[in-house]
Design a protein around this motif. Sequence first.
Motif, mmCIF file in Angstrom:
data_model
loop_
_atom_site.group_PDB
_atom_site.id
_atom_site.type_symbol
_atom_site.label_atom_id
_atom_site.label_comp_id
_atom_site.label_asym_id
_atom_site.label_seq_id
_atom_site.Cartn_x
_atom_site.Cartn_y
_atom_site.Cartn_z
ATOM 1 N N UNK A 1 0.825 -1.210 0.000
ATOM 2 C CA UNK A 1 0.000 0.000 0.000
ATOM 3 C C UNK A 1 0.860 1.261 0.000
ATOM 4 N N UNK A 2 2.153 1.071 0.134
ATOM 5 C CA UNK A 2 3.028 2.238 0.147
ATOM 6 C C UNK A 2 3.480 2.579 1.548
ATOM 7 N N UNK A 3 4.661 3.181 1.610
ATOM 8 C CA UNK A 3 5.262 3.483 2.898
ATOM 9 C C UNK A 3 4.353 4.379 3.730
ATOM 10 N N UNK A 4 4.157 4.024 4.947
ATOM 11 C CA UNK A 4 3.348 4.752 5.921
ATOM 12 C C UNK A 4 1.870 4.804 5.514
ATOM 13 N N UNK A 5 1.431 3.833 4.726
ATOM 14 C CA UNK A 5 0.036 3.818 4.280
ATOM 15 C C UNK A 5 -0.716 2.613 4.843
ATOM 16 N N UNK A 6 -0.114 1.917 5.775
ATOM 17 C CA UNK A 6 -0.786 0.740 6.330
ATOM 18 C C UNK A 6 -2.075 1.174 7.015
ATOM 19 N N UNK A 7 -3.185 0.566 6.632
ATOM 20 C CA UNK A 7 -4.438 0.962 7.263
ATOM 21 C C UNK A 7 -4.849 -0.003 8.368
ATOM 22 N N UNK B 1 -14.923 6.995 2.243
ATOM 23 C CA UNK B 1 -14.294 5.849 2.893
ATOM 24 C C UNK B 1 -13.376 6.370 3.979
ATOM 25 N N UNK B 2 -13.565 5.828 5.153
ATOM 26 C CA UNK B 2 -12.701 6.287 6.236
ATOM 27 C C UNK B 2 -11.977 5.102 6.835
ATOM 28 N N UNK B 3 -10.816 5.409 7.384
ATOM 29 C CA UNK B 3 -10.067 4.383 8.092
ATOM 30 C C UNK B 3 -10.479 4.457 9.549
ATOM 31 N N UNK B 4 -10.858 3.323 10.086
ATOM 32 C CA UNK B 4 -11.261 3.340 11.482
ATOM 33 C C UNK B 4 -10.295 2.512 12.307
ATOM 34 N N UNK B 5 -10.179 2.875 13.549
ATOM 35 C CA UNK B 5 -9.268 2.165 14.436
ATOM 36 C C UNK B 5 -9.996 0.991 15.073
ATOM 37 N N UNK B 6 -9.250 0.221 15.852
ATOM 38 C CA UNK B 6 -9.840 -0.926 16.530
ATOM 39 C C UNK B 6 -10.950 -0.484 17.478
ATOM 40 N N UNK B 7 -10.898 0.762 17.937
ATOM 41 C CA UNK B 7 -11.938 1.271 18.829
ATOM 42 C C UNK B 7 -13.045 1.942 18.038
ATOM 43 N N UNK C 1 -10.474 -4.551 4.461
ATOM 44 C CA UNK C 1 -11.419 -3.449 4.275
ATOM 45 C C UNK C 1 -12.483 -3.470 5.349
ATOM 46 N N UNK C 2 -12.968 -4.691 5.627
ATOM 47 C CA UNK C 2 -13.987 -4.809 6.675
ATOM 48 C C UNK C 2 -13.457 -4.286 7.998
ATOM 49 N N UNK C 3 -12.196 -4.622 8.242
ATOM 50 C CA UNK C 3 -11.629 -4.275 9.539
ATOM 51 C C UNK C 3 -11.363 -2.783 9.633
ATOM 52 N N UNK C 4 -10.704 -2.245 8.630
ATOM 53 C CA UNK C 4 -10.140 -0.916 8.807
ATOM 54 C C UNK C 4 -10.889 0.186 8.077
ATOM 55 N N UNK C 5 -11.775 -0.189 7.148
ATOM 56 C CA UNK C 5 -12.408 0.873 6.384
ATOM 57 C C UNK C 5 -13.903 0.858 6.614
ATOM 58 N N UNK C 6 -14.447 2.012 6.679
ATOM 59 C CA UNK C 6 -15.893 2.101 6.797
ATOM 60 C C UNK C 6 -16.385 2.956 5.649
ATOM 61 N N UNK C 7 -17.539 2.573 5.152
ATOM 62 C CA UNK C 7 -18.109 3.285 4.039
ATOM 63 C C UNK C 7 -19.225 4.141 4.615
ATOM 64 N N UNK C 8 -19.117 5.421 4.413
ATOM 65 C CA UNK C 8 -20.180 6.295 4.884
ATOM 66 C C UNK C 8 -20.833 6.933 3.670
ATOM 67 N N UNK C 9 -22.126 6.797 3.584
ATOM 68 C CA UNK C 9 -22.827 7.400 2.465
ATOM 69 C C UNK C 9 -23.237 8.810 2.835
ATOM 70 N N UNK C 10 -23.117 9.671 1.869
ATOM 71 C CA UNK C 10 -23.524 11.053 2.107
ATOM 72 C C UNK C 10 -24.669 11.355 1.153
ATOM 73 N N UNK C 11 -25.803 11.689 1.716
ATOM 74 C CA UNK C 11 -26.944 12.031 0.881
ATOM 75 C C UNK C 11 -26.931 13.529 0.644
ATOM 76 N N UNK C 12 -26.962 13.940 -0.613
ATOM 77 C CA UNK C 12 -26.945 15.381 -0.863
ATOM 78 C C UNK C 12 -28.304 15.977 -0.524
ATOM 79 N N UNK C 13 -28.356 17.290 -0.268
ATOM 80 C CA UNK C 13 -29.657 17.917 -0.109
ATOM 81 C C UNK C 13 -30.429 17.804 -1.419
ATOM 82 N N UNK C 14 -31.727 17.720 -1.315
ATOM 83 C CA UNK C 14 -32.521 17.594 -2.538
ATOM 84 C C UNK C 14 -32.472 18.877 -3.354
#
Lengths: 465, 619
Positions: free
Chosen positions: A338-344, B218-224, B40-53
């Motif tokens: 993933x590249x250096x310092x890019x571990x997620x 897409x956001x990276x989330x921590x173990x917490x 991806x399941x572990x570290x990434x979360x998908x957040x949907x953003x609904x635009x204003x109508x």
Amino acid sequence: MRKSDSLAGSLDWVLLSLYALLMIFGVATIYSVAYDPEHPNLFDFSQKYGKQIMWVGVSLFLGFLVFLIDSDIYRKFALPIYFAVVGLLVVVLFMPPVNGARAWLGIGSMGIQPAEFAKIGTAILLARYLSSLNPKQQSVRSVIIANLILLVPMALILLQPDAGTFIVFTSFLFVMYREGVTYDPIVLRIANAVPGVKFKETWLGSHFIPILFVVVFLSVVTLLLSNTTIEFERFPDLKIPGIVGVLFFLFVLILIGYLIMRLIFPRRERRRALVIAIMAFLLSGTLSFLVDFSFQKLADHQKERIELVLGLKEDPDGEDYNRNRAMAAVGSGGLLGKGYRKASVSSVRTNHVPESETDFIFCPYAEEWGFAGTFVLVILYIALLLRIVTIAERQRSKFNRVYAYSVAMILFYHFAINIGMNIEFAPVIGIPLPFFSYGGSSMMSFSILMFILLKLDSQRKDVLN
Amino acid sequence: MNFDARRYVLVTFIVIIGVIYTLKLFYMQVIDDSWKLRAQQIAEKRREITPPRAVVFDRNGNKIVSNKTYYNLMMVEADIEDLDTAKFAKLIGWTVEEVRQRFIDIREGEGYYTSPITGKTTSNYQRVRAYPFMKELTADEISHIAPHLDDYTGFFEEVSSMRNYPYNNGANILGYLSEATREEIAADKFYRPGSVIGRAGIERFYESEFRGKKGVHYIVTSALNNTVGSFEDGKYDTAAVQADPIHLGLDVLLQGYGEELMKNKKGSIVAIEPSSGEILALVSSPNYDPNLLVGNRLIKENYPKLVTDENKPLFPRPLASEYPPGSIFKLAQALIGMQEGVITKDTGFPCTKSLVGCHGHPSAQNVSQAVKMSCNPYFYYVTRRIVQQDHFKNDWEDAEWGLNRWAKYMNSFGFGVKLDTDITGLRSGRIPDAEYYDQWYGHHRWQFSTIYSIAIGQGEVTLTPLQMANLACIMANRGWFYTPHFVKSIGDKGPLPQFLNKHKTMVDPIHFPPVIEGMRAVVEEPGGTARLARTPGITICGKTGTAQNPHGKDHSIFIAFAPMDNPKIAIAVFIENAGFGGTWAAPIASLMIEKYLKGKISDPAKEERILNAQLSNFQ
């Protein structure tokens, strides 16, 4: 002046370079994994990367001290050194426990782990003892003494408890095997106790240690795979039972082994290599088949027990948490990472992989550099190990050779278990990756181990003078 | 004994481990994709953003529907760990009991599914799905909660938006939004629990044009489960795209004026620009303030009141009320009669009150006079000639043929068929044909004399006020119309293609002038039925109608267009139970026309009279 010239000339620069390279990789990975944007300086000693660099410096200084000391001292003072480290192992048992183990001597982060240094003391005493033996006169007594040298520190380490280091101590069995100290005298006694049997030597007894390890390894691999089927996304109808996979795996391995044997064996012994290869395949194949067969015959609840012990039961967020996270981190690295310092997954910031700068440091490395990086790392370690074996074999003194093999096998164990626990090939045991993982004790003890070897090697020609 | 060969055993061990590890790493990292998914399941979360109508503008660029921001506190039960209910309740200002009940309510609100095969009942609730725990929090309310959400895994804030109507007019046109139902969520992936969907009006009809494109972050989330940052610097993120503004043909000021005039009256006003079919105003009275149905809290409070109100403010009368059109229907009869050749513009009929009642006026000598005086017997004769054309010996057969022909003409005026107007809830009105009467009287058991009340827009004939206004358009255009529609342009793409399609009636334009001359006379000439609609400076052509109502007072009806040449507005006004068409509907229509064309009212007394009038039966 002349002396230093001769030191530089007699030093094994290949080994020293590999050692340095691994340390640099390690620091780079720690810098990546523990990077704190508020402390971007690599040499910031409040951060783990800064501290690791400090430990590298301390280790190099200790190495320098080792070079100043005449190498003969280790053989002469083998016993005091051994008792000193055993003493430390006793003292540490009275220390307050850290994370459930009484492994640390000293205060806080500046403490040391005597178990790390016990390896050095044990290696020296074992070298001293084995070099004093006449290989042709194996006796029950010598086998017991050699084993006792190992068992005393092992027992103390188990009391801490530190299962990882305990297992690492079994690496010395391979050293004993190389030196011809085997369990044959004991096996013979038992075998010859049967009336009418009179063996001079048993194959099982002589090769007891490698056989034991092959059997254990094969059984575990077979069990791991016997309940699975190998499937391919592109050929959904193709389902290969696990045992076929094991047999195929054995075939490939033995083929590789045979080709290596052909290369090293003298021309007239090539036929023997083929026989060994065929025999090895038949024996190991039969063993795997038997293990698989008996496992399949087991009742379900018995199967379940075994699966639980082997960690086959999927429990990704419970028992299996560490391994599952580690494997996800390693596996998600892909070909180029993933590249250096890019571990997620394995970055300290996300903290999905625990201990990702120490015991699980392979995770961020593998995640960031992918297979390209892990391949290079495996090659580096294998090169390091083979280089040490080469050095061992060129020693004129048996003491040196035993010591060198001890270093090789200790590092081999650390390498195999540490990386193995990231890829399902070893149980999750907290032992550091040599020269790579964050930590002062391991860095210092491995360095001392290495520098003593380099010093012994550089003086190998003096030994018989 | 020499043990040197044993070195190869150790070397083999080392090499084999190296090979195995390399192979396994290659498999895990390069071949097997499952760990990438796991990561991806572990570290990434998908957040949907609904635009204003999409926002809505009227024809003059006034923003009539806008958005205001609010926040939902979302909850994913599977992510919740060790929730300190007491602390959490205190944070959001609820009692512990309310928090517990809310979890139960969310679960119960999803309902249960019973498998027809196994008979097993399972909850539709999904632990891994995000549900709104608290809805429609203001920025101020969320600002007290959001900073502490890191302590409560499984909860997160979601920005959303609510409608805002700066002009509180046109509720029945605009419709309202409410939370998507479970079925709607299942049918369309766009909707998630808590998302809104257009419930009525153009919000419903143009749902897909209004909702825009969802963004994904897409956001990276921590173990917490804390957010650590964007995944790969947002490389895979897509921005939420608000849909292009919707431009209406509506004139919000005219709409507002119409609503004002219709206070204390039940009925409809529909005004259309004849040249384009764009609806300028569509008043349904009584109506409601669209701001009453904004957001769950207000809907919960106000919707039951509106729905049980006996005056039916939610009911879109112009679209869905079907009334007998009364005398305005005579315009169509005259046109069809001329087109069919059964009369000419100069045909006269005596005002024989014995057939159908009429009011005192001289007999009409031609079509224009008949329209001006709205002579009932005249149109009795006209319609009889249309229906009974003597093509068949048998009167019954003749009537069947003639009525069906007549009905086809009427359908070409948009009567008896559902208009393609861009709104839901439209009714088609009724143009009875032979099949219809066969059901009532039996095949060949009826003729014109049986059904003659259709001649004057009574009996079985019904139209919606929208269709009445469309008749005014047809008159203004001399024979054609565009389907009346609200949306003038979606972004800058113009209206839906069906609104660019000119519909020609089956009546030739040459037959229109005598009828229009009659309409002019209705307003402008002495003896016309809508003298109250006279407006200085504008030539209004109109036609009154007074629909008999078996349940009470007659309905007051007026349709008109103006100016006579190059018309800019066509209008229909329908006031329930207000009596004669010329008395109430006509002046209201003229005020609307004047307001639209001149922007001001020349006769405040006329306006005053309307504003003060209390008509119709209010509950």
